[in-house]
Design an enzyme around this catalytic site. Structure first.
Site, PDB file in Angstrom:
ATOM      1  N   CYS A 152       0.833  -1.198   0.000  1.00 57.50           N
ATOM      2  CA  CYS A 152       0.000   0.000   0.000  1.00 57.50           C
ATOM      3  C   CYS A 152       0.877   1.260   0.000  1.00 57.50           C
ATOM      4  O   CYS A 152       1.874   1.328   0.701  1.00 57.50           O
ATOM      5  CB  CYS A 152      -0.942   0.106   1.189  1.00 57.50           C
ATOM      6  N   ARG A 165       4.180  -0.615  -4.580  1.00 57.97           N
ATOM      7  CA  ARG A 165       3.885  -1.083  -3.222  1.00 57.97           C
ATOM      8  C   ARG A 165       2.558  -1.828  -3.131  1.00 57.97           C
ATOM      9  O   ARG A 165       2.225  -2.403  -2.089  1.00 57.97           O
ATOM     10  CB  ARG A 165       3.832   0.118  -2.270  1.00 57.97           C
ATOM     11  N   TRP A 196      -2.693  -2.908  -1.685  1.00 62.99           N
ATOM     12  CA  TRP A 196      -2.414  -4.336  -1.767  1.00 62.99           C
ATOM     13  C   TRP A 196      -3.318  -4.969  -0.734  1.00 62.99           C
ATOM     14  O   TRP A 196      -3.158  -4.750   0.469  1.00 62.99           O
ATOM     15  CB  TRP A 196      -0.944  -4.617  -1.453  1.00 62.99           C
ATOM     16  N   ASN A 241      -2.060   2.501   5.545  1.00 62.67           N
ATOM     17  CA  ASN A 241      -1.152   1.417   5.173  1.00 62.67           C
ATOM     18  C   ASN A 241      -0.807   0.687   6.463  1.00 62.67           C
ATOM     19  O   ASN A 241      -0.353   1.309   7.403  1.00 62.67           O
ATOM     20  CB  ASN A 241       0.111   2.016   4.529  1.00 62.67           C
ATOM     21  N   GLY A 242      -1.058  -0.620   6.498  1.00 62.14           N
ATOM     22  CA  GLY A 242      -0.774  -1.378   7.720  1.00 62.14           C
ATOM     23  C   GLY A 242      -1.942  -2.290   8.037  1.00 62.14           C
ATOM     24  O   GLY A 242      -2.801  -2.517   7.187  1.00 62.14           O
ATOM     25  N   GLU A 249      17.473 -18.560  -6.216  1.00 66.42           N
ATOM     26  CA  GLU A 249      17.089 -17.186  -6.558  1.00 66.42           C
ATOM     27  C   GLU A 249      16.600 -17.124  -8.010  1.00 66.42           C
ATOM     28  O   GLU A 249      15.614 -16.448  -8.323  1.00 66.42           O
ATOM     29  CB  GLU A 249      18.279 -16.242  -6.312  1.00 66.42           C
ATOM     30  N   LYS A 269      12.887 -15.938  -9.196  1.00 72.98           N
ATOM     31  CA  LYS A 269      12.641 -14.881 -10.185  1.00 72.98           C
ATOM     32  C   LYS A 269      11.707 -15.387 -11.272  1.00 72.98           C
ATOM     33  O   LYS A 269      10.775 -14.712 -11.679  1.00 72.98           O
ATOM     34  CB  LYS A 269      13.940 -14.401 -10.860  1.00 72.98           C
ATOM     35  N   GLU A 282       8.099 -15.953 -10.025  1.00 68.06           N
ATOM     36  CA  GLU A 282       7.491 -14.694  -9.606  1.00 68.06           C
ATOM     37  C   GLU A 282       6.963 -13.869 -10.783  1.00 68.06           C
ATOM     38  O   GLU A 282       5.877 -13.309 -10.713  1.00 68.06           O
ATOM     39  CB  GLU A 282       8.616 -13.914  -8.910  1.00 68.06           C
ATOM     40  N   HIS A 321      17.754 -38.249  -5.809  1.00 67.94           N
ATOM     41  CA  HIS A 321      17.012 -38.691  -4.627  1.00 67.94           C
ATOM     42  C   HIS A 321      15.524 -38.379  -4.748  1.00 67.94           C
ATOM     43  O   HIS A 321      14.813 -38.373  -3.744  1.00 67.94           O
ATOM     44  CB  HIS A 321      17.605 -38.051  -3.369  1.00 67.94           C
ATOM     45  N   LYS A 371       5.665  -4.923  -3.374  1.00 66.03           N
ATOM     46  CA  LYS A 371       6.969  -4.691  -2.769  1.00 66.03           C
ATOM     47  C   LYS A 371       6.755  -4.361  -1.288  1.00 66.03           C
ATOM     48  O   LYS A 371       5.682  -3.918  -0.909  1.00 66.03           O
ATOM     49  CB  LYS A 371       7.602  -3.497  -3.481  1.00 66.03           C
TER      50      LYS A 371
HETATM   51  C1  F6R Z   1      11.529 -11.455  -4.532  1.00 71.81           C
HETATM   52  C2  F6R Z   1      11.415 -10.429  -3.510  1.00 71.81           C
HETATM   53  C3  F6R Z   1      11.000 -10.844  -2.146  1.00 71.81           C
HETATM   54  C4  F6R Z   1      11.746 -10.004  -1.092  1.00 71.81           C
HETATM   55  C5  F6R Z   1      11.186 -10.304   0.308  1.00 71.81           C
HETATM   56  C6  F6R Z   1      11.948  -9.572   1.378  1.00 71.81           C
HETATM   57  O1  F6R Z   1      11.952 -10.915  -5.745  1.00 71.81           O
HETATM   58  O2  F6R Z   1      11.611  -9.275  -3.769  1.00 71.81           O
HETATM   59  O3  F6R Z   1      11.189 -12.208  -1.921  1.00 71.81           O
HETATM   60  O4  F6R Z   1      13.101 -10.300  -1.153  1.00 71.81           O
HETATM   61  O5  F6R Z   1       9.845  -9.942   0.365  1.00 71.81           O
HETATM   62  O6  F6R Z   1      11.914  -8.199   1.165  1.00 71.81           O
HETATM   63  P1  F6R Z   1      12.970  -7.225   1.826  1.00 71.81           P
HETATM   64  O7  F6R Z   1      14.283  -7.546   1.233  1.00 71.81           O
HETATM   65  O8  F6R Z   1      12.493  -5.850   1.482  1.00 71.81           O
HETATM   66  O9  F6R Z   1      12.938  -7.499   3.296  1.00 71.81           O
END
Ligand code: F6R
Length: 607
Positions: A2, A27, A72, A97-98, A480, A484, A487, A503, A602
């Site tokens: 948010c 966000r 969000w 937000n929260g 990772e 990616k 996601e 295994h 994010k």
């Molecule tokens: C994946 C991604 C998330 C963040 C996770 C932690 O691309 O961005 O997995 O890494 O939500 O976020 P931060 O690093 O902001 O604590």
């Protein structure tokens, strides 16, 4: 999670609100809305779509005070009725937000008082609570009274229909900045929303409430005492939040990695030796007492921690554990006061990581270090030591440059720990410093693989699953890469240490299962080659990111992408970029919304 923008000025602030929301859309992007005071009435516009749609819908709206929100969803599905701002009896409007944890209890009380609820959100209780106190005092006092009844986290903006030149804002547990302009003031969830109007910013502190007019503002702390907070001049420039020549922020941020690494390493690379002080003055006293390391982080940041475990144990000889932050706080662990607790976070506001940090502190850990990309974030402020990654704003929801700069920061921690523990002689230190200085150039060369990667992406477009393999410190890099891909392309992808394939997961391999492998030229290469043969023998198509000197060559069903150079311990940092590019180009093939993947946002500020 948010985004909030608010403005009080002597001009129409709707364009500022919409532009601010566009900046904050990363966000959360389930729905958006804004409200202004116009001719003594609250005029609200909401949209179940994106901010651009809200911009069109609000083209004829105007006002000199207003608040806006991009959502969000947590409580209540994404819909116009649940979109913020929420209002109470056409008098009070709130954006939030929260999460309000006691909203059900408050809702029952407010319903008994005759308040009607028109949404499924927790936010609506805030609007009604403020309304219930408004008859007894100013908007500031009514908000302060309401806040005492809330349990949970909030950043809020509040306006009232009968107060066309005033906004009240507050924060606790969620970020909020006050932007100071000339004869106008703003609030925003982060600096990117405010850059369009000002660089002067006050970081509101936990529990602060601020009363904002066009010409003035007054800040009150949690106890209601008027306080002065320092004003900062933001170093961010508008270019850092513009797309520029790129099609997506993710692509831009992948390409910013050489510069981001150079910025993160700048102070170290300009000096002749490594000192604990780069983590804060107290590190000189703390590091010699540390006998093990506990890394707490989520998602991509957790993968960075997993790579660091290999470095810390091998180079610095210090035991290291890495835990998923959301799990750590809910298990009974054995605290050790000599543990250095390291949290890693791009945003510095991830609720799970913050809660894990506080849990570690509550169980007796006092040595805390944050590796974080956002100065003044909660995780930075609540840790004793810190290292700022200097990746610049990361707007694409999928983390890219934040990850590689976290790795760079963690490698510095490894070297400093090694030095403190007498495991790094002068020659080795100089050699590592030399390799770190070369890292941005090496990364630039890796990015030149982009056209080849774009080509192989076509092989993934019609696939539903993919496997990623790595060994040793490259296993977290494979993880990772898989994260990616899933996601942003929505292809189901899993990572395994290559030796684990036989295994169980080998049963999945057939011609429809592409297998991506990270193949540096290290001690495990020969073993990895055997694992790759096992895949090929079952018809699996292989995509191998091999070091320049591995002598693996393309053949039927095996696609080799040769990395430009071998980087030793820094190899995980360089091997990350091709996997980011692969995910990016597969997502392009699939036509997904690369920067705003479905269901995600994010900065995950809820548990
Ligand atoms: C994946 C991604 C998330 C963040 C996770 C932690 O691309 O961005 O997995 O890494 O939500 O976020 P931060 O690093 O902001 O604590």
């Amino acid at each position: 999670m948010c985004g909030i923008v608010g403005a009080v000025a002597k001009r129409n602030i709707v364009p500022v609100l919409v532009n601010g929301l566009l900046r904050l859309e990363y966000r959360g992007y389930d729905s958006a809305g804004l409200v202004v005071v116009h001719e003594g009435k609250l005029e609200r516009v909401r949209s179940a779509g994106r901010v651009a749609e809200l911009g069109q819908k609000s083209a004829n709206t105007s006002g000199e005070v207003g608040i806006a929100h991009t959502r969000w969803a947590t409580h209540g599905k994404p819909s116009e009725r649940n979109a913020h701002p929420h209002m109470s009896r056409e008098l009070i409007a709130v954006v939030h937000n929260g999460i309000i944890e006691n909203y059900e209890e408050l809702k029952a009380e407010l319903s008994a008082q005759g308040y009607e609820f028109t949404s499924d959100t927790d936010t609506e209780v805030i609007a009604h609570l403020i309304h219930s106190h408004y008859a007894q005092g100013s908007l500031l006092v009514a908000t302060q009274m309401a806040l005492t009844q809330l349990v949970g986290a909030y950043a809020i903006g509040v306006i009232a229909a009968d107060n066309p030149h005033l906004m009240v804002a507050a924060r606790k547990g969620s970020p909020l900045l006050l932007g100071v302009g000339e004869g106008e003031h703003f609030v925003g969830s982060d600096m990117s929303a405010l850059l369009q109007v000002t660089r002067n910013v006050v970081y509101l502190e936990e529990g602060d409430v601020v009363e904002i007019k066009a010409d003035s503002f007054r800040i009150f702390d949690m106890a209601g005492v008027r306080v002065q907070r320092q004003m900062h001049v933001s170093e961010l420039d508008n270019d850092s939040v513009e797309l520029g020549k790129y099609q997506h922020y993710m692509q831009k941020e992948i390409h910013e990695q050489p510069q981001a690494l150079a910025n993160t390493l700048e102070s170290v690379c300009n000096s002749q030796s490594l000192v604990p002080g780069i983590f804060g003055a107290e590190a000189n006293d703390i590091f010699p007492h540390v006998d093990n390391i506990l890394i707490l982080a989520c998602g991509t940041s957790n993968h960075a921690g997993q790579v660091a475990r290999y470095w810390l144990e091998e180079v610095a000889g210090i035991p290291c554990n890495v835990e998923i932050a959301s799990e750590y706080r809910y298990r009974t662990s054995v605290p050790n006061p000599k543990t250095l607790v390291v949290t890693i976070s791009q945003s510095g506001e991830t609720a799970d990581t913050l809660a894990a940090l506080n849990h570690a502190k509550a169980t007796g850990h006092s040595y805390t270090l944050a590796i974080c990309n956002v100065p003044e974030s909660a995780i930075i402020r609540q840790s004793k030591l810190r290292l700022l990654t200097r990746a610049g704003p990361e707007i694409g929801v999928a983390s890219t440059k934040a990850f590689t700069t976290q790795l760079a920061g963690l490698f510095l921690l490894t070297l400093v720990m090694a030095k403190v523990r007498g495991r790094l002689d002068e020659t080795r230190e100089q050699q590592f410093l030399h390799e770190l200085r070369h890292l941005p150039t090496a990364m630039q060369k890796v990015l030149e693989l982009e056209p080849q990667i774009a080509e192989i992406a076509a092989h993934f477009a019609d696939k539903h699953h993919a496997l990623f393999l790595g060994r040793g410190m490259h296993y977290p890099i494979a993880a990772e890469g898989a994260l990616k891909l899933k996601e942003i392309s929505y292809i189901h992808a899993e990572a395994y240490p290559a030796g684990e394939l036989k295994h169980g997961p080998l049963a999945l391999v057939d011609k429809d299962m592409p297998v991506v492998s990270v193949a540096p030229n290290d001690a495990l290469l020969e073993k990895l080659k055997s694992n790759l043969q096992e895949v090929r023998a079952r018809g699996g198509e292989l995509f191998v990111f091999a070091d320049a000197d591995t002598h693996i060559h393309s053949s039927a069903g095996i696609h080799i992408l040769q990395m430009p150079e071998h980087a030793g311990f820094l190899s995980p940092i360089l091997h990350t970029a091709p996997l980011q590019l692969l995910a990016y180009y597969v997502a392009l093939q699939k036509g997904t919304d690369v920067d705003k993947p479905r269901n995600l946002a994010k900065s995950v500020t809820v548990e």
